[in-house]
Scaffold this motif. Structure first.
Motif, short mmCIF file in Angstrom:
data_model
loop_
_atom_site.label_atom_id
_atom_site.label_comp_id
_atom_site.label_asym_id
_atom_site.label_seq_id
_atom_site.Cartn_x
_atom_site.Cartn_y
_atom_site.Cartn_z
N GLN A 112 0.83 -1.20 0.00
CA GLN A 112 0.00 0.00 0.00
C GLN A 112 0.87 1.25 0.00
O GLN A 112 2.02 1.23 0.44
N LEU A 113 0.28 2.36 -0.48
CA LEU A 113 1.04 3.61 -0.59
C LEU A 113 0.52 4.71 0.33
O LEU A 113 0.76 5.88 0.09
N GLY A 114 -0.16 4.32 1.38
CA GLY A 114 -0.65 5.33 2.30
C GLY A 114 -1.84 4.84 3.10
O GLY A 114 -2.17 3.64 3.07
N GLN A 116 6.42 10.89 -2.89
CA GLN A 116 5.52 10.02 -3.64
C GLN A 116 6.29 9.21 -4.68
O GLN A 116 6.04 8.01 -4.86
N LEU A 117 7.22 9.87 -5.38
CA LEU A 117 8.03 9.16 -6.35
C LEU A 117 8.86 8.06 -5.68
O LEU A 117 8.95 6.93 -6.18
N ILE A 118 9.43 8.38 -4.54
CA ILE A 118 10.25 7.41 -3.81
C ILE A 118 9.39 6.24 -3.34
O ILE A 118 9.79 5.07 -3.45
N ASP A 119 8.20 6.52 -2.82
CA ASP A 119 7.34 5.44 -2.33
C ASP A 119 6.82 4.57 -3.48
O ASP A 119 6.67 3.35 -3.33
N ARG A 120 6.54 5.19 -4.62
CA ARG A 120 6.07 4.41 -5.78
C ARG A 120 7.21 3.55 -6.33
O ARG A 120 6.97 2.44 -6.80
N THR A 121 8.43 4.08 -6.28
CA THR A 121 9.58 3.27 -6.67
C THR A 121 9.75 2.11 -5.70
O THR A 121 10.05 0.98 -6.10
N GLY A 122 9.57 2.40 -4.41
CA GLY A 122 9.65 1.35 -3.40
C GLY A 122 8.62 0.25 -3.64
O GLY A 122 8.91 -0.95 -3.50
N GLN A 123 7.41 0.65 -4.00
CA GLN A 123 6.37 -0.33 -4.30
C GLN A 123 6.77 -1.19 -5.50
O GLN A 123 6.60 -2.42 -5.50
N LEU A 124 7.34 -0.55 -6.52
CA LEU A 124 7.81 -1.26 -7.70
C LEU A 124 8.87 -2.31 -7.35
O LEU A 124 8.89 -3.41 -7.92
N LEU A 125 9.71 -1.98 -6.36
CA LEU A 125 10.81 -2.85 -5.98
C LEU A 125 10.47 -3.76 -4.80
O LEU A 125 11.34 -4.48 -4.29
N PRO A 172 9.07 -1.98 1.83
CA PRO A 172 8.04 -1.52 2.76
C PRO A 172 7.76 -0.02 2.62
O PRO A 172 8.60 0.73 2.12
N PHE A 173 6.59 0.39 3.07
CA PHE A 173 6.20 1.80 3.09
C PHE A 173 6.39 2.36 4.51
O PHE A 173 6.05 1.66 5.47
N PRO A 174 6.89 3.58 4.66
CA PRO A 174 7.46 4.45 3.63
C PRO A 174 8.82 3.94 3.17
O PRO A 174 9.57 3.35 3.96
N ALA A 175 9.13 4.17 1.91
CA ALA A 175 10.26 3.48 1.28
C ALA A 175 11.58 4.24 1.36
O ALA A 175 12.60 3.70 0.94
N GLY A 176 11.56 5.46 1.89
CA GLY A 176 12.74 6.30 1.84
C GLY A 176 14.02 5.66 2.34
O GLY A 176 15.01 5.58 1.61
N THR A 232 18.08 0.69 -10.00
CA THR A 232 16.82 1.40 -10.14
C THR A 232 16.57 2.32 -8.95
O THR A 232 16.10 3.46 -9.11
N ALA A 233 16.88 1.84 -7.76
CA ALA A 233 16.74 2.68 -6.56
C ALA A 233 17.62 3.91 -6.69
O ALA A 233 17.18 5.05 -6.41
N ALA A 234 18.86 3.71 -7.11
CA ALA A 234 19.78 4.83 -7.27
C ALA A 234 19.34 5.78 -8.38
O ALA A 234 19.47 7.00 -8.27
N PHE A 235 18.79 5.21 -9.46
CA PHE A 235 18.29 6.02 -10.58
C PHE A 235 17.19 6.97 -10.12
O PHE A 235 17.20 8.16 -10.45
#
Length: 307
Positions: A36-38, A170-179, A182-186, A233-236
């Motif tokens: 989930q994202l939130g 949001q971009l970081i969390d969506r990338t985290g979901q892709l990979l 866990p949320f929050p993905a920072g 991808t995380a670094a990108f």
């Protein structure tokens, strides 16, 4: 004289104590299900209501009540008309009850003002509370470049730049979901990217102080499909955010010469951001005070009492 602050943001419950020099912050992330994202506001309110008594009990277990001279609370995300989020009502209800029981004043501030104060205090730059400066608020829901000016013992924050669409968080969390993180993905994305010393990145257009990050999400997805590499991808994703923030910061320093630049918000704790922007000599909060906390609210409350 000592003060207490409450902050019930969309993802963190916090209560803090401040005596004018030092303090203590007790925080707890709200639980978000895997993938989930939130949270819905109703769920955030439930979890704040459940968490705050335990956190308050932990903090007040060793603080005499007769030393508390005022209570502060964040009541909205930003100090602008129309800024509202129901989850802040939980903090307000607890703060109001405590101030009534102790018969001490209650002060209200915005979540954003609290971030600025906590950042400056943790960086030992409280002098900037009394002079204009630039500040980034980089978090899960906000990517704003601010002109911060003194307003009594608090600060007034005027948005002058930042993202025009999705936030860096949001971009970081969506990338985290892709990979599959866990949320929050920072912090997870930060750790995953550590091995990439010269990462690829997407050059976000930033002619002045604003930029768009929605296109970066597509770039991240395409990059992962092409490489299949989670670390790269995380670094990108992170390097693309850092590129945009760096460009906007340099442009702002030209537009507002001589002003210090402060970084606050959870994304501001990112290691790549701190390393890549070090040459600009910005003011970074200690990582634990970059993320959501109530310390800034307790500090602002103390300043209001000094007032």
């Amino acid at each position: 004289m000592s003060t207490v602050g409450f902050d019930t943001s969309n993802y963190t419950t916090s209560v803090a104590f401040f005596d004018g020099t030092a303090g203590e912050n007790c925080s707890q992330l709200l639980p978000v299900g895997q993938g989930q994202l939130g949270l819905r506001q109703s769920d955030a309110i439930f979890h704040h209501t459940k968490s705050l008594p335990e956190l308050s009990g932990r903090l007040f277990s060793h603080i005499p009540q007769d030393c508390i001279h005022a209570v502060g609370v964040s009541t909205r995300p930003r100090a602008v008309e129309g800024s509202y989020m129901p989850c802040f009502l939980v903090g307000y209800s607890h703060a109001k009850m405590l101030s009534d029981v102790l018969k001490v004043p209650l002060f209200s501030f915005s979540h954003q003002q609290g971030h600025v104060a906590a950042s400056l205090w943790s960086a030992d730059r409280m002098d900037l509370m009394d002079t204009p400066h630039l500040a980034w608020h980089l978090s899960g829901g906000t990517t704003e470049l601010l002109l911060v000016e003194p307003e009594g013992k608090s600060v007034r924050c005027q948005k002058i730049g930042g993202t025009t669409d999705i936030s860096a968080g949001q971009l970081i969390d969506r990338t985290g979901q892709l990979l599959g993180l866990p949320f929050p993905a920072g912090k997870h994305l930060d750790a995953l990217s550590q091995g990439e010393s010269t990462p690829d990145f997407f050059r976000v257009k930033c002619p002045e102080l604003q930029f768009s990050l929605s296109g970066v999400q597509n770039q991240v997805e395409t990059y992962y499909e092409r490489t299949g590499n989670r670390e790269k991808t995380a670094a990108f994703a992170l390097a693309s955010v850092v590129w945009a923030v760096e460009k906007a910061t340099k442009n702002a320093m030209k537009a507002y010469p001589g002003l210090s630049v402060v970084f606050s918000g959870g994304v501001a704790s990112n290691a790549m951001l701190r390393k890549n922007l070090a040459y600009l000599q910005p003011v970074f909060a200690q990582p634990q005070y970059s993320t959501d906390n109530a310390m800034g609210i307790a500090i602002l409350t103390h300043r209001a009492m000094e007032g």
